[in-house]
Enzyme design. Structure first.
Site, PDB file in Angstrom:
ATOM      1  CG  ASP A  16     -54.122   6.636   2.961  1.00 59.38           C
ATOM      2  OD1 ASP A  16     -53.075   7.285   3.102  1.00 59.38           O
ATOM      3  OD2 ASP A  16     -54.134   5.405   2.774  1.00 59.38           O
ATOM      4  CB  ILE A  17     -51.467  11.756   3.667  1.00 58.15           C
ATOM      5  CG1 ILE A  17     -50.879  13.056   3.093  1.00 58.15           C
ATOM      6  CG2 ILE A  17     -50.393  10.732   4.017  1.00 58.15           C
ATOM      7  CD1 ILE A  17     -50.071  13.857   4.092  1.00 58.15           C
ATOM      8  N   GLY A  62     -46.255   5.106  11.861  1.00 55.31           N
ATOM      9  CA  GLY A  62     -47.317   6.018  11.438  1.00 55.31           C
ATOM     10  C   GLY A  62     -47.256   6.397   9.972  1.00 55.31           C
ATOM     11  CB  VAL A  63     -47.576   9.771   8.366  1.00 52.93           C
ATOM     12  CG1 VAL A  63     -47.447  10.343   6.959  1.00 52.93           C
ATOM     13  CG2 VAL A  63     -48.937  10.150   8.947  1.00 52.93           C
ATOM     14  CG  ASP A  64     -41.215   7.762   7.974  1.00 59.20           C
ATOM     15  OD1 ASP A  64     -41.107   8.162   6.802  1.00 59.20           O
ATOM     16  OD2 ASP A  64     -40.256   7.379   8.652  1.00 59.20           O
ATOM     17  CB  SER A  90     -45.151  17.583  16.186  1.00 61.38           C
ATOM     18  OG  SER A  90     -43.851  17.657  15.646  1.00 61.38           O
ATOM     19  N   GLY A 102     -48.908  13.270  16.644  1.00 58.41           N
ATOM     20  CA  GLY A 102     -49.094  11.850  16.940  1.00 58.41           C
ATOM     21  C   GLY A 102     -48.084  11.354  17.952  1.00 58.41           C
TER      22      GLY A 102
END
Length: 320
Positions: A9-10, A31-33, A115, A117
């Site tokens: 997990d980043i 997502g990640v954001d 990019s 995802g």
């Protein structure tokens, strides 16, 4: 190693800076954001609103707040429209983020695969862009770069390359039990040496061959290469190379020995000679060894691409 692919997990990465796949407008995207804002806390959102719009291909930086990272780099990467300019913009996104890494003197950074995802880039193309940008940067700067993937399904190397290597491995792989039984037999035979074959220890010591360190430095000198070019291409940390160079009896790991063989672009026999100086060998009882052999036989010395394949096979990565 200066570059490593990890499953994590980043937001849990303990690095100087993590990279966020930001929206161009001051909104929280999916997502990640979204996950980064959730973990970092409300203060991050206040900072993001102050930044305002971010142009595609550009990056901005904020504090890390509740994350383990000091900073967060917010980069807007492109959507995939099957145009060459999409690739140029993706590379620009990585380069913009890396320039901020340099400006803020960060020694470690964690990237997602930008990019790949919701923005629709084919994972193979997205990976090629990332690797190209990372390798160019690491040839000039000292930094630890992590490419963080959340799970195995979200990341695969080129299907063509993967299946080609898999076929090669399947053809070469020999049942480990066969080798183990043969090794046991060999060890038992060595317990009973032939009469009259023993020589004095002093005599044997006089015939010591050159060490791995001595052999490596000799090969570098014979090729008129710079030390820095060799250890960077090998994905090996400068400090480790210094230990090897300054201590002729230093015992590196097998993956480090192989990394230098690839960096020097040795053929298979030369590779076996070099790693043999450290007491290692390549065998067909090890899938890792067979993958290495595949790359050498195909004259592919790209350690980053090799590490993509090793990661796909759940094998150790090449480097320090």
């Amino acid at each position: 190693m200066p570059f490593e692919i990890v499953r994590n997990d980043i937001t849990k990465m303990e690095v100087d800076v993590i990279v966020n796949t930001a929206s161009s407008k001051p909104i929280i995207g999916p997502g990640v954001d979204s996950h980064i804002y959730e973990e970092a806390g409300k203060e991050l959102w206040n900072d993001r609103k102050k930044i305002g719009d971010i142009v595609c291909g550009q990056a901005k930086i904020t504090k890390g707040y509740n994350l383990n990272a000091k900073y967060i780099i917010h980069v807007v990467s492109p959507n995939w429209n099957n145009h060459s300019q999409d690739i140029d913009l993706l590379k620009k996104s990585y380069q913009s983020a890396l320039q901020l890494v340099l400006k803020y003197k960060c020694k470690s950074v964690a990237f997602p695969l930008l990019s790949s995802g919701n923005r629709g880039f084919p994972k193979e193309i997205a990976m090629q862009c990332a690797i190209e940008c990372f390798s160019d940067f690491l040839l000039k700067h000292d930094c630890m770069i992590y490419l963080v993937v959340y799970d195995k399904k979200s990341y695969l190397c080129s299907e063509k390359l993967f299946h080609s290597v898999k076929s090669y491995v399947d053809d070469k792989y020999v049942d480990e039990h066969f080798y183990e039984s043969r090794n046991i037999y060999s060890r038992e035979m060595n317990l009973f040496p032939f009469a009259g074959s023993a020589r004095s220890l002093d005599h044997l010591m006089e015939e010591l061959d050159e060490t791995f360190s001595e052999c490596l430095i000799r090969m570098i000198d014979e090729r008129n290469l710079k030390d820095s070019d060799v250890y960077k291409k090998a994905n090996v940390d400068r400090r480790l190379f210094s230990k090897i160079k300054n201590n002729k009896n230093y015992q590196p790991s097998k993956v480090t020995c192989i990394a230098f063989a690839l960096s020097l672009e040795l053929n298979l026999d030369q590779t076996k000679e070099l790693i043999g100086k450290a007491g290692y060998a390549l065998t067909h009882s090890s899938k890792f060894d067979i993958v290495i052999e595949y790359f050498i036989e195909n004259h592919n010395y790209d350690i980053y691409e090799l590490n993509e394949v090793l990661f796909s096979f759940d094998l150790p990565l090449i480097g320090a």
